[in-house]
Design a protein around this motif. Sequence first.
Motif, PDB file in Angstrom:
ATOM      1  N   ASN A  99       0.803 -48.355  92.882  1.00 26.63           N
ATOM      2  CA  ASN A  99      -0.101 -47.417  93.288  1.00 26.63           C
ATOM      3  C   ASN A  99      -1.604 -48.012  93.884  1.00 26.63           C
ATOM      4  N   LEU A 102      -1.674 -48.529  97.696  1.00 27.23           N
ATOM      5  CA  LEU A 102      -1.578 -47.418  98.421  1.00 27.23           C
ATOM      6  C   LEU A 102      -2.175 -47.463  99.707  1.00 27.23           C
ATOM      7  N   GLU A 105       0.000 -48.641 102.295  1.00 29.82           N
ATOM      8  CA  GLU A 105       0.753 -47.639 103.004  1.00 29.82           C
ATOM      9  C   GLU A 105      -0.109 -46.673 104.160  1.00 29.82           C
ATOM     10  N   GLN A 106      -1.347 -46.431 104.007  1.00 24.46           N
ATOM     11  CA  GLN A 106      -2.106 -45.628 104.934  1.00 24.46           C
ATOM     12  C   GLN A 106      -2.447 -46.403 105.951  1.00 24.46           C
ATOM     13  N   TYR A 133       5.623 -52.268 101.428  1.00 28.50           N
ATOM     14  CA  TYR A 133       5.299 -50.977 101.835  1.00 28.50           C
ATOM     15  C   TYR A 133       5.903 -51.092 103.273  1.00 28.50           C
TER      16      TYR A 133
END
Length: 429
Positions: A99, A102, A105-106, A133
């Motif tokens: 996490n 993340l 990922e964005q 990712y």
Amino acid sequence: MRIILSIPEGQNVRNLLENGILSELNIVFDHPEVIIITPAYRIKSFTEKWQGVKWYRLLPIRLTRRQSLLSRVRKRAVRLRQNWIANILLNAERSVLLNEALEYEQLLLEKKDETIVICSHIHLPFEAQLSNYAKKHQIPVVGIVNSWDNVHKGIHTHTDRVFVWGDQNKSEMITMEGYIDKNVIPTGSPSFDPYFIKEHQWSRKDFCDRIKLDPSRPILLYASIGQFVPFIEETFILDELAKLIEDFPVENRPQIICRLHPWSKKEIFKAYLDHPDIVFSGFENYVPTLNWAPTFDEMIFSANLLKHSSICISPGSTMVLEAAIFDTPTIVPIYNNYQPEVWEDYYSRFCLAMHFSRLIEGKLVPVIRNSIQLKECINKYLSDPSFFSVERRNIVNQYIKYGDGNSLKRIVKETKVLFDESVGSEPQS
């Protein structure tokens, strides 16, 4: 078109940025948007040097127990030639997404169909989440094996396609990491591209004038190994060499260049700083958060250092391979009378078992185990520099492969090939 390039360490600055990857990407990809992910994204003295790119932070990484377990089992499956099982385990490894990463990922999803990712040091885990990712969203990822011994030490970031130095590394990626043949591409080593630029190779007199040595006398290059293991003693071999040269007549007494590994401490060699026949050399460019980051000019100096040394003596530095490019004789002393037990333990468990194992198994370098052998080997080389020349050519053929200075260009070209193949389709494992 967007390229996300990860630069986790200073040596990746040397291999890629200093060698002109930004210019090459502009040519091959027709002026793409380039985002560099690096821990040095806040260092203005660094970022201002490289214009026309965007900067993004390299996020902290931690390996989970599940990832470590999957990696161990996968490698065991590869050794047993159960590659179908290994591939399942690799995909499971890649699916462990943390996490705290993340943000990657964005970033990746902003221009998902226009993006390719370049991970420049896949031996380390720093880029694992970036690659994982990208894999989740079918964004192609290439990875670079940063050094000749990295596969033996372990690959922690897994990518769709991998660029390695030569055929030996390709074989290791297939047999030790389970990659298929088409996804492992020998490109040569971009770190050595400056070594093959003929116009930057100085005459022996020019080199010796720069470093204040006598061009008419032999030069012994002692390359230290650095403090990879706490409390390992590095001065003994220099002590041995300093005593050994005293036996030569003054007119042809060898001179010594002590080439310090970036992890070596110059102050421990204080006793020799004023020695008339010993000079010190080492990389000087440092980037906060990235550590040592050799410049292009420093690599040109390294090329001439190796070219004009009579013998390269190192207890385990990669400079043994680099010297082979110039057919410079090499010696690997693995003894230390100051702490014999520590050195025996280090070489049995690490250096000879992983780092230098293939060189030792192939008898490609003379391994020296005492003072008498060291003296004999130095005298042999000084009288016959062709000793072990065939083995040095074999080192170059197996590990370095290309001698044209175009390794970086091959990496960029093959990155473009993967991107073109991947448009509209899922990258292959």
